[in-house]
Design a protein around this motif. Structure first.
Motif, PDB file in Angstrom:
ATOM      1  N   HIS A  19      -6.303  -6.926   2.281  1.00  0.00           N
ATOM      2  CA  HIS A  19      -7.711  -6.930   2.706  1.00  0.00           C
ATOM      3  C   HIS A  19      -8.203  -8.222   1.994  1.00  0.00           C
ATOM      4  O   HIS A  19      -8.945  -8.014   0.872  1.00  0.00           O
ATOM      5  CB  HIS A  19      -8.221  -5.706   2.362  1.00  0.00           C
ATOM      6  CG  HIS A  19      -7.600  -4.450   2.924  1.00  0.00           C
ATOM      7  ND1 HIS A  19      -7.774  -4.252   4.257  1.00  0.00           N
ATOM      8  CD2 HIS A  19      -6.768  -3.622   2.359  1.00  0.00           C
ATOM      9  CE1 HIS A  19      -7.024  -3.029   4.496  1.00  0.00           C
ATOM     10  NE2 HIS A  19      -6.223  -2.795   3.198  1.00  0.00           N
ATOM     11  N   GLU A  88     -16.120  -2.680   3.577  1.00  0.00           N
ATOM     12  CA  GLU A  88     -15.429  -3.409   4.843  1.00  0.00           C
ATOM     13  C   GLU A  88     -16.415  -4.461   5.174  1.00  0.00           C
ATOM     14  O   GLU A  88     -17.623  -4.180   5.506  1.00  0.00           O
ATOM     15  CB  GLU A  88     -14.845  -2.472   5.732  1.00  0.00           C
ATOM     16  CG  GLU A  88     -13.805  -1.559   5.381  1.00  0.00           C
ATOM     17  CD  GLU A  88     -13.408  -0.449   6.041  1.00  0.00           C
ATOM     18  OE1 GLU A  88     -14.178   0.042   6.902  1.00  0.00           O
ATOM     19  OE2 GLU A  88     -12.131  -0.342   6.321  1.00  0.00           O
ATOM     20  N   CYS A  95      -8.077  -7.024   7.513  1.00  0.00           N
ATOM     21  CA  CYS A  95      -7.090  -6.267   7.426  1.00  0.00           C
ATOM     22  C   CYS A  95      -5.879  -6.874   7.891  1.00  0.00           C
ATOM     23  O   CYS A  95      -5.687  -7.112   9.338  1.00  0.00           O
ATOM     24  CB  CYS A  95      -7.283  -4.637   7.981  1.00  0.00           C
ATOM     25  SG  CYS A  95      -5.954  -3.668   8.057  1.00  0.00           S
TER      26      CYS A  95
END
Length: 107
Positions: A19, A88, A95
């Motif tokens: 990530h 996120e 991702c």
């Protein structure tokens, strides 16, 4: 919350993820010892020659820094439950998965 299965059921490992914009924290809630597999970055791909596996004792949490290549969370013996904390940004680029040559870490 994520549920993890014993690593033997997921072997051999065939991919890692990262990530690039987010760190992830995994806090064991109902987990015995578990396996962490990581690799450094080598030009946007995991450096498979430098892949490392660690047995983490029950009750110990971990944090993957942003950009760290890692395998999915797996327990050593019994299924387990982790709390996962992550920021996120919502972009599809946060991702990333990479296929690797099949590898079987020893338990």
């Amino acid at each position: 919350m994520i549920r993890s299965e014993p690593f033997a059921a997921a072997l051999p490992l065939r991919r890692l993820e990262r990530h690039p914009l987010s760190a992830q924290a995994f806090l064991p809630l109902a987990v015995g010892d578990y396996l962490v597999v990581v690799a450094p970055d080598a030009g946007g791909r995991p450096d498979e020659a430098s892949l490392r596996a660690f047995r983490v004792p029950a009750g110990t949490g971990i944090v993957y820094r942003s950009g760290a290549w890692h395998a999915h969370m797996t327990t050593m013996a019994e299924p387990g439950t982790f709390a996962m904390l992550v920021h996120e940004d919502g972009s599809p680029g946060d991702c990333v998965f990479a296929s690797i040559a099949p590898v079987t870490p020893e338990g």
